[in-house]
Design a protein around this motif. Structure first.
Motif, PDB file in Angstrom:
ATOM      1  N   GLY A   1      16.905  10.045   3.412  1.00 29.65           N
ATOM      2  CA  GLY A   1      18.345  10.034   3.232  1.00 29.65           C
ATOM      3  C   GLY A   1      19.099   9.757   4.523  1.00 29.65           C
ATOM      4  N   TYR A   2      20.251   9.095   4.405  1.00 30.59           N
ATOM      5  CA  TYR A   2      21.119   8.880   5.564  1.00 30.59           C
ATOM      6  C   TYR A   2      22.309   9.825   5.490  1.00 30.59           C
ATOM      7  CZ  TYR A   2      23.680   5.754   2.291  1.00 30.59           C
ATOM      8  OH  TYR A   2      24.356   5.222   1.227  1.00 30.59           O
ATOM      9  N   ASP A   3      22.857  10.174   6.656  1.00 28.86           N
ATOM     10  CA  ASP A   3      23.914  11.180   6.673  1.00 28.86           C
ATOM     11  C   ASP A   3      25.243  10.599   6.189  1.00 28.86           C
ATOM     12  OD1 ASP A   3      25.833  10.522   8.964  1.00 28.86           O
ATOM     13  OD2 ASP A   3      23.897  10.427  10.001  1.00 28.86           O
ATOM     14  N   ASP A   4      26.160  11.500   5.872  1.00 31.61           N
ATOM     15  CA  ASP A   4      27.389  11.109   5.179  1.00 31.61           C
ATOM     16  C   ASP A   4      28.365  10.341   6.047  1.00 31.61           C
ATOM     17  OD1 ASP A   4      29.654  12.245   2.804  1.00 31.61           O
ATOM     18  OD2 ASP A   4      27.551  11.874   2.336  1.00 31.61           O
ATOM     19  N   THR A   5      28.128  10.298   7.354  1.00 35.44           N
ATOM     20  CA  THR A   5      29.039   9.523   8.201  1.00 35.44           C
ATOM     21  C   THR A   5      28.916   8.021   7.943  1.00 35.44           C
ATOM     22  OG1 THR A   5      27.428   9.402  10.021  1.00 35.44           O
ATOM     23  CG2 THR A   5      28.955  11.274  10.010  1.00 35.44           C
ATOM     24  N   PHE A   6      27.859   7.613   7.230  1.00 36.55           N
ATOM     25  CA  PHE A   6      27.688   6.201   6.894  1.00 36.55           C
ATOM     26  C   PHE A   6      28.432   5.805   5.609  1.00 36.55           C
ATOM     27  CE2 PHE A   6      23.915   6.773   9.585  1.00 36.55           C
ATOM     28  CZ  PHE A   6      23.910   5.598  10.313  1.00 36.55           C
ATOM     29  N   VAL A   7      28.935   6.775   4.886  1.00 36.65           N
ATOM     30  CA  VAL A   7      29.497   6.494   3.561  1.00 36.65           C
ATOM     31  C   VAL A   7      30.920   5.938   3.680  1.00 36.65           C
ATOM     32  CG1 VAL A   7      30.170   7.485   1.344  1.00 36.65           C
ATOM     33  CG2 VAL A   7      28.053   8.231   2.465  1.00 36.65           C
ATOM     34  N   GLN A   8      31.099   4.720   3.215  1.00 35.77           N
ATOM     35  CA  GLN A   8      32.416   4.074   3.178  1.00 35.77           C
ATOM     36  C   GLN A   8      33.137   4.202   4.517  1.00 35.77           C
ATOM     37  OE1 GLN A   8      34.175   5.858  -0.337  1.00 35.77           O
ATOM     38  NE2 GLN A   8      32.648   4.925  -1.680  1.00 35.77           N
ATOM     39  N   ASN A   9      32.387   3.923   5.561  1.00 35.37           N
ATOM     40  CA  ASN A   9      32.901   3.994   6.924  1.00 35.37           C
ATOM     41  C   ASN A   9      32.840   2.597   7.532  1.00 35.37           C
ATOM     42  OD1 ASN A   9      33.432   4.414   9.631  1.00 35.37           O
ATOM     43  ND2 ASN A   9      32.019   6.146   9.855  1.00 35.37           N
ATOM     44  N   PRO A  10      33.985   1.975   7.759  1.00 29.97           N
ATOM     45  CA  PRO A  10      33.964   0.595   8.280  1.00 29.97           C
ATOM     46  C   PRO A  10      33.332   0.485   9.660  1.00 29.97           C
ATOM     47  CG  PRO A  10      36.191   1.506   8.332  1.00 29.97           C
ATOM     48  CD  PRO A  10      35.355   2.466   7.556  1.00 29.97           C
TER      49      PRO A  10
ATOM     50  N   SER B   1       0.842  -1.198   0.000  1.00 30.28           N
ATOM     51  CA  SER B   1       0.000   0.000   0.000  1.00 30.28           C
ATOM     52  C   SER B   1       0.872   1.242   0.000  1.00 30.28           C
ATOM     53  CB  SER B   1      -0.921   0.006   1.226  1.00 30.28           C
ATOM     54  OG  SER B   1      -0.158   0.061   2.420  1.00 30.28           O
ATOM     55  N   GLY B   2       0.313   2.327  -0.527  1.00 23.89           N
ATOM     56  CA  GLY B   2       1.047   3.582  -0.554  1.00 23.89           C
ATOM     57  C   GLY B   2       2.120   3.616  -1.622  1.00 23.89           C
ATOM     58  N   ASP B   3       2.783   4.760  -1.732  1.00 24.87           N
ATOM     59  CA  ASP B   3       3.852   4.926  -2.702  1.00 24.87           C
ATOM     60  C   ASP B   3       5.129   4.239  -2.245  1.00 24.87           C
ATOM     61  OD1 ASP B   3       2.430   6.393  -4.566  1.00 24.87           O
ATOM     62  OD2 ASP B   3       2.980   8.345  -3.703  1.00 24.87           O
ATOM     63  N   PRO B   4       6.012   3.913  -3.167  1.00 28.80           N
ATOM     64  CA  PRO B   4       7.332   3.407  -2.766  1.00 28.80           C
ATOM     65  C   PRO B   4       8.075   4.478  -1.977  1.00 28.80           C
ATOM     66  CG  PRO B   4       6.956   3.140  -5.135  1.00 28.80           C
ATOM     67  CD  PRO B   4       5.869   4.023  -4.630  1.00 28.80           C
ATOM     68  N   VAL B   5       9.081   4.047  -1.255  1.00 27.54           N
ATOM     69  CA  VAL B   5       9.948   4.962  -0.509  1.00 27.54           C
ATOM     70  C   VAL B   5      11.363   4.821  -1.043  1.00 27.54           C
ATOM     71  CG1 VAL B   5      10.931   5.544   1.739  1.00 27.54           C
ATOM     72  CG2 VAL B   5       8.517   4.884   1.563  1.00 27.54           C
ATOM     73  N   TRP B   6      11.923   5.940  -1.513  1.00 23.53           N
ATOM     74  CA  TRP B   6      13.329   5.952  -1.935  1.00 23.53           C
ATOM     75  C   TRP B   6      14.196   6.187  -0.709  1.00 23.53           C
ATOM     76  CZ3 TRP B   6      17.365   9.288  -1.341  1.00 23.53           C
ATOM     77  CH2 TRP B   6      18.510   9.056  -2.111  1.00 23.53           C
ATOM     78  N   TRP B   7      15.271   5.399  -0.583  1.00 19.15           N
ATOM     79  CA  TRP B   7      16.223   5.555   0.516  1.00 19.15           C
ATOM     80  C   TRP B   7      17.627   5.574  -0.052  1.00 19.15           C
ATOM     81  CZ3 TRP B   7      20.041   1.920   1.746  1.00 19.15           C
ATOM     82  CH2 TRP B   7      20.760   2.154   2.930  1.00 19.15           C
ATOM     83  N   GLY B   8      18.433   6.528   0.402  1.00 18.88           N
ATOM     84  CA  GLY B   8      19.806   6.594  -0.071  1.00 18.88           C
ATOM     85  C   GLY B   8      20.581   7.669   0.650  1.00 18.88           C
ATOM     86  N   ARG B   9      21.746   7.964   0.130  1.00 18.22           N
ATOM     87  CA  ARG B   9      22.622   8.981   0.706  1.00 18.22           C
ATOM     88  C   ARG B   9      21.904  10.341   0.698  1.00 18.22           C
ATOM     89  NH1 ARG B   9      28.613   9.993  -1.912  1.00 18.22           N
ATOM     90  NH2 ARG B   9      29.572  11.216  -0.199  1.00 18.22           N
ATOM     91  N   GLU B  10      22.031  11.095   1.771  1.00 14.10           N
ATOM     92  CA  GLU B  10      21.293  12.353   1.901  1.00 14.10           C
ATOM     93  C   GLU B  10      21.591  13.305   0.750  1.00 14.10           C
ATOM     94  OE1 GLU B  10      18.792  15.131   2.805  1.00 14.10           O
ATOM     95  OE2 GLU B  10      18.879  13.303   4.009  1.00 14.10           O
ATOM     96  N   MET B  11      22.847  13.374   0.317  1.00 17.52           N
ATOM     97  CA  MET B  11      23.159  14.312  -0.759  1.00 17.52           C
ATOM     98  C   MET B  11      22.490  13.909  -2.086  1.00 17.52           C
ATOM     99  SD  MET B  11      27.053  13.656  -2.128  1.00 17.52           S
ATOM    100  CE  MET B  11      27.821  14.350  -0.672  1.00 17.52           C
ATOM    101  N   ASP B  12      22.061  12.640  -2.195  1.00 21.74           N
ATOM    102  CA  ASP B  12      21.367  12.198  -3.405  1.00 21.74           C
ATOM    103  C   ASP B  12      19.852  12.355  -3.299  1.00 21.74           C
ATOM    104  OD1 ASP B  12      23.654  11.342  -4.908  1.00 21.74           O
ATOM    105  OD2 ASP B  12      23.808   9.625  -3.543  1.00 21.74           O
ATOM    106  N   ALA B  13      19.360  12.766  -2.135  1.00 22.65           N
ATOM    107  CA  ALA B  13      17.923  12.924  -1.961  1.00 22.65           C
ATOM    108  C   ALA B  13      17.360  13.998  -2.885  1.00 22.65           C
ATOM    109  CB  ALA B  13      17.597  13.262  -0.505  1.00 22.65           C
TER     110      ALA B  13
END
Length: 394
Positions: free
Chosen positions: A91-100, A62-74
């Motif tokens: 969007g998720y914040d950039d501290t998640f990007v390529q951070n082990p 039900s409802g529309d799809p939800v796009w999820w990704g890097r905040e700068m790509d929102a």
């Protein structure tokens, strides 16, 4: 401010979503997380070169799809998806990007819980270029009450039959690849550096044809010569074209992410008889295969007819001789569903599109003469008018 032109109507996206939901129900799925950018775009319209980080689309019943990704790509999502409202773009914040130390899937797990999906049956695309083992482990760890199923290919299969607008885009892409081949035949000559020729191929493809612009292809041009052409997937270097060598050009025109690949082979100088024999065998086998390309037949019927004719002429091809095409992102312009090979019993339907790819690799070169085709109500249509032959220049 420039308005971004949506590729399809909201009604068309909703039809796609309805088809996908029916497939979800058949597999007992409450939700799916779609990470393949081709599937993301097909479901929502999202289009961006952001697939090197984790992103995806959440779809429930039900409802529309939800796009999820890097905040700068929102912001790119807001510009391209059909959905409206901030609740459909997360969007998720950039501290998640390529951070082990922090995996983005932990943020996705939190979002799914917030959406009430923390303890449901979720389908994920396990066998996918864009969904890693670490991603799956992080998602499963973050949702201990959820149950996960492999939904690889679920959306891909819904894309098999194209709409009229999709076919229109593929026809435009076909015009573009025709122009690219025309440019090759015009410019290629002994002594020309391969990279200079590739630059012209790219320029022609991006300029487009018949007034329609060219998008980037999902695979780079493959253009090996001589012994390099005994292998199927080599690209190019700066060596000059030489007399006495064959070069095959496996390239694609693209428009609004719809891909139309086509291959032709160019021989510089006097053609050896074995290449003429191979050309005759391949052309006869193509005709035999195309005769089976009609609704109601199976995908394997094309392969069986092609291979039987090729074998009679003394040649063999072990690999598949075609596959489904449509909307695609790197690293592949195929849909990863239907193949022209023995054992594929998929029934052909009007609106399906394929790259009929009957390539041969010889002991000192390769021969590729291929056709993008559309299954019609009564048979098939070759989307390109490029002359079907071995090209020869002195």
């Amino acid at each position: 401010m420039t308005t971004f032109e949506k590729n399809f109507t909201t009604e068309e996206y909703q039809r796609r979503i309805s088809k996908t939901r029916a497939a979800m129900s058949a597999q007992g799925l409450d939700a799916i997380f779609v990470s393949d950018p081709s599937n993301m775009s097909w479901l929502t319209g999202y289009d961006g070169w952001s697939f090197y980080v984790f992103q995806g689309v959440i779809l429930t019943h039900s409802g529309d799809p939800v796009w999820w990704g890097r905040e700068m790509d929102a912001q790119g999502a807001r510009r391209t998806v059909f959905m409206e409202g901030d609740d459909t773009i997360r969007g998720y914040d950039d501290t998640f990007v390529q951070n082990p130390e922090k995996h983005p899937m932990t943020d996705l797990a939190t979002l799914l819980c917030d959406l009430g999906l923390g303890a449901v049956q979720i389908g994920v695309e396990m066998d996918n270029y864009y969904y890693s083992a670490a991603a799956h482990a992080a998602l499963v760890s973050g949702l201990p009450k959820a149950t996960f199923s492999d939904a690889t290919g679920l959306v891909n299969w819904q894309r098999a039959v194209k709409s009229e607008r999709e076919i229109e885009y593929m026809r435009r892409a076909a015009n573009i690849v025709e122009a690219m081949h025309d440019r090759i035949l015009e410019l290629a000559e002994p002594g020309m550096r391969k990279n200079d020729l590739i630059a012209e191929i790219y320029a022609t493809g991006i300029r487009g044809a018949h007034g329609f612009w060219g998008d980037y292809p999902a695979i780079v041009p493959m253009a090996p010569s001589g012994l390099d052409a005994t292998a199927p997937h080599l690209t190019w270097d700066d060596r000059p074209l030489e007399l006495g060598e064959a070069t095959f050009f496996e390239i694609a025109g693209a428009h609004r992410r719809y891909q139309c690949p086509q291959s032709r082979t160019l021989f510089l100088g006097e053609v050896p008889q074995k290449y003429r024999d191979a050309e005759a065998a391949v052309l006869d086998a193509i005709d035999a295969g195309l005769a089976q390309a009609k609704p109601g037949n199976q995908a394997q019927d094309i392969a069986n007819a092609f291979n039987a004719t090729l074998n009679k002429a003394g040649f063999e091809k072990d690999s598949r001789c075609g596959y489904a095409i449509g909307i695609s992102y790197p690293p592949d312009w195929g849909e990863r569903t239907i193949s022209f090979r023995r054992g594929d019993t998929t029934v052909l339907e009007p609106g399906m599109t394929f790259h009929f790819m009957p390539a041969l690799w010889l002991d000192d070169g390769g021969l590729e003469i291929t056709e993008p085709i559309l299954i019609t109500e009564t048979g098939h249509e070759c989307l390109c008018t490029t002359p079907r032959e071995l090209w020869v220049k002195p």
